[in-house]
Design a protein around this motif. Structure first.
Motif, mmCIF file in Angstrom:
data_model
loop_
_atom_site.group_PDB
_atom_site.id
_atom_site.type_symbol
_atom_site.label_atom_id
_atom_site.label_comp_id
_atom_site.label_asym_id
_atom_site.label_seq_id
_atom_site.Cartn_x
_atom_site.Cartn_y
_atom_site.Cartn_z
ATOM 1 N N UNK A 68 12.128 -3.567 -49.006
ATOM 2 C CA UNK A 68 12.026 -2.759 -47.786
ATOM 3 C C UNK A 68 12.142 -1.262 -48.039
ATOM 4 N N UNK A 69 12.456 -0.852 -49.277
ATOM 5 C CA UNK A 69 12.672 0.549 -49.660
ATOM 6 C C UNK A 69 13.880 1.147 -48.941
ATOM 7 N N UNK A 70 14.718 0.308 -48.363
ATOM 8 C CA UNK A 70 15.895 0.768 -47.639
ATOM 9 C C UNK A 70 16.964 1.215 -48.629
ATOM 10 N N UNK A 71 17.587 2.339 -48.333
ATOM 11 C CA UNK A 71 18.708 2.816 -49.152
ATOM 12 C C UNK A 71 19.962 2.105 -48.673
ATOM 13 N N UNK A 72 20.447 1.181 -49.479
ATOM 14 C CA UNK A 72 21.614 0.385 -49.103
ATOM 15 C C UNK A 72 22.906 1.159 -49.296
ATOM 16 N N UNK A 73 22.918 2.059 -50.265
ATOM 17 C CA UNK A 73 24.120 2.851 -50.523
ATOM 18 C C UNK A 73 23.741 4.128 -51.250
ATOM 19 N N UNK A 74 24.488 5.166 -50.967
ATOM 20 C CA UNK A 74 24.388 6.433 -51.692
ATOM 21 C C UNK A 74 25.819 6.931 -51.846
ATOM 22 N N UNK A 75 26.476 6.511 -52.903
ATOM 23 C CA UNK A 75 27.892 6.811 -53.134
ATOM 24 C C UNK A 75 28.033 8.091 -53.937
ATOM 25 N N UNK A 76 28.858 8.996 -53.437
ATOM 26 C CA UNK A 76 29.060 10.305 -54.059
ATOM 27 C C UNK A 76 30.444 10.342 -54.694
ATOM 28 N N UNK A 77 30.513 10.781 -55.953
ATOM 29 C CA UNK A 77 31.801 10.935 -56.634
ATOM 30 C C UNK A 77 31.680 12.007 -57.700
ATOM 31 N N UNK A 78 32.809 12.602 -58.036
ATOM 32 C CA UNK A 78 32.855 13.571 -59.134
ATOM 33 C C UNK A 78 32.494 12.836 -60.415
ATOM 34 N N UNK A 135 19.429 17.409 -51.625
ATOM 35 C CA UNK A 135 20.252 18.087 -52.629
ATOM 36 C C UNK A 135 19.802 19.518 -52.883
ATOM 37 N N UNK A 136 18.488 19.741 -52.965
ATOM 38 C CA UNK A 136 17.989 21.096 -53.222
ATOM 39 C C UNK A 136 18.055 21.991 -51.989
ATOM 40 N N UNK A 137 18.220 21.399 -50.817
ATOM 41 C CA UNK A 137 18.225 22.166 -49.574
ATOM 42 C C UNK A 137 19.619 22.629 -49.151
ATOM 43 N N UNK A 138 20.668 22.055 -49.744
ATOM 44 C CA UNK A 138 22.024 22.346 -49.288
ATOM 45 C C UNK A 138 22.903 22.820 -50.434
ATOM 46 N N UNK A 139 23.858 23.651 -50.085
ATOM 47 C CA UNK A 139 24.907 24.072 -51.003
ATOM 48 C C UNK A 139 26.180 23.380 -50.520
ATOM 49 N N UNK A 140 26.712 22.475 -51.334
ATOM 50 C CA UNK A 140 27.846 21.645 -50.928
ATOM 51 C C UNK A 140 29.162 22.336 -51.265
ATOM 52 N N UNK A 141 30.038 22.461 -50.266
ATOM 53 C CA UNK A 141 31.332 23.107 -50.463
ATOM 54 C C UNK A 141 32.329 22.202 -51.178
ATOM 55 N N UNK A 142 32.311 20.921 -50.830
ATOM 56 C CA UNK A 142 33.238 19.961 -51.423
ATOM 57 C C UNK A 142 32.615 18.569 -51.339
ATOM 58 N N UNK A 143 33.323 17.576 -51.857
ATOM 59 C CA UNK A 143 32.784 16.208 -51.858
ATOM 60 C C UNK A 143 32.586 15.662 -50.449
ATOM 61 N N UNK A 144 33.529 15.950 -49.554
ATOM 62 C CA UNK A 144 33.401 15.464 -48.177
ATOM 63 C C UNK A 144 32.131 16.005 -47.535
ATOM 64 N N UNK A 145 31.876 17.285 -47.730
ATOM 65 C CA UNK A 145 30.667 17.917 -47.205
ATOM 66 C C UNK A 145 29.415 17.254 -47.792
ATOM 67 N N UNK A 146 29.414 17.007 -49.102
ATOM 68 C CA UNK A 146 28.277 16.345 -49.752
ATOM 69 C C UNK A 146 28.093 14.942 -49.195
ATOM 70 N N UNK A 148 28.968 13.747 -46.264
ATOM 71 C CA UNK A 148 28.490 13.797 -44.874
ATOM 72 C C UNK A 148 26.991 14.100 -44.811
ATOM 73 N N UNK A 149 26.555 15.109 -45.551
ATOM 74 C CA UNK A 149 25.138 15.487 -45.506
ATOM 75 C C UNK A 149 24.244 14.411 -46.121
ATOM 76 N N UNK A 150 24.680 13.799 -47.206
ATOM 77 C CA UNK A 150 23.887 12.744 -47.845
ATOM 78 C C UNK A 150 23.840 11.507 -46.955
ATOM 79 N N UNK A 151 24.950 11.176 -46.279
ATOM 80 C CA UNK A 151 24.963 10.037 -45.358
ATOM 81 C C UNK A 151 24.012 10.279 -44.182
#
Length: 189
Positions: A68-78, A135-146, A148-151
């Motif tokens: 289905x090309x569905x993104x099931x997860x996009x997990x962000x971590x350091x 990713x190229x459109x945003x400047x992420x301040x912290x992990x929470x911000x990243x 939220x925007x990726x979700x």
């Protein structure tokens, strides 16, 4: 001393420079994959890297349903092996811990051939869109911000954006239509 004399002495003495063995890779299946005929038959995984505004690197683990090309997860971590996946040595998803996990759960694990990213084309295509449109459109301040925007981008990708490869449906609509088709087929049999 010129190089010819040095090389002659080197050969006469039987000297040799030890070569490091190549990186050990996990053993897994490396055969052509069949195209999935329904949702949740095959998922593809890959990592995308980016950095926060303070320079710290982070990675996004993307999990895509190949049907289905569905993104099931996009997990962000350091970027840190201990916080992402229990990969002790080697590259991502090729450690003994991952191999044991998939064996214990009877999950068939397939590795693409080294240097052949198109064998994982659906997730590579998704990663390109994620990088270009988020990713190229945003400047992420912290992990929470990243996160939220990726979700938010992932939600838009799955539920609001039609795909030409899915006959103009969103991945979620395509997934739901397929489930309904399979239910009707079972009822008719």
């Amino acid at each position: 001393m010129n190089w010819k004399k040095l090389y002659r002495i080197y050969r006469e003495e039987g000297l040799s420079v030890r070569k490091n063995g190549g990186r050990k890779r996990a053993i897994g299946t490396r055969a052509p994959m069949a195209i999935p005929q329904g949702p949740n038959q095959r998922w593809s995984l890959d990592f995308v890297s980016d950095s926060l505004s303070d320079g710290r690197r982070f990675r996004v683990l993307c999990v895509i349903d190949d049907f289905s090309r569905e993104c099931l997860a996009a997990r962000v971590a350091i970027t840190s092996r201990q916080r992402f996946f229990p990969t002790c040595y080697g590259t991502e998803l090729t450690s003994n811990a991952i191999l044991k996990w998939q064996e214990d759960r009877k999950v068939e694990w397939h590795y693409i051939a080294p240097g052949k990213p198109m064998q994982n084309g659906f997730v590579e295509s998704f990663n390109g869109r994620l990088r270009d449109e988020c990713l190229n459109e945003h400047l992420f301040d912290n992990l929470r911000h990243a996160r939220e925007l990726i979700a938010a981008w992932r939600d838009d990708y799955n539920h609001h954006r039609p795909h030409t490869s899915l006959d103009g449906l969103t991945p979620w609509e395509y997934h739901q239509g397929s489930v309904e088709d399979q239910t009707l087929n079972r009822a008719n049999q």
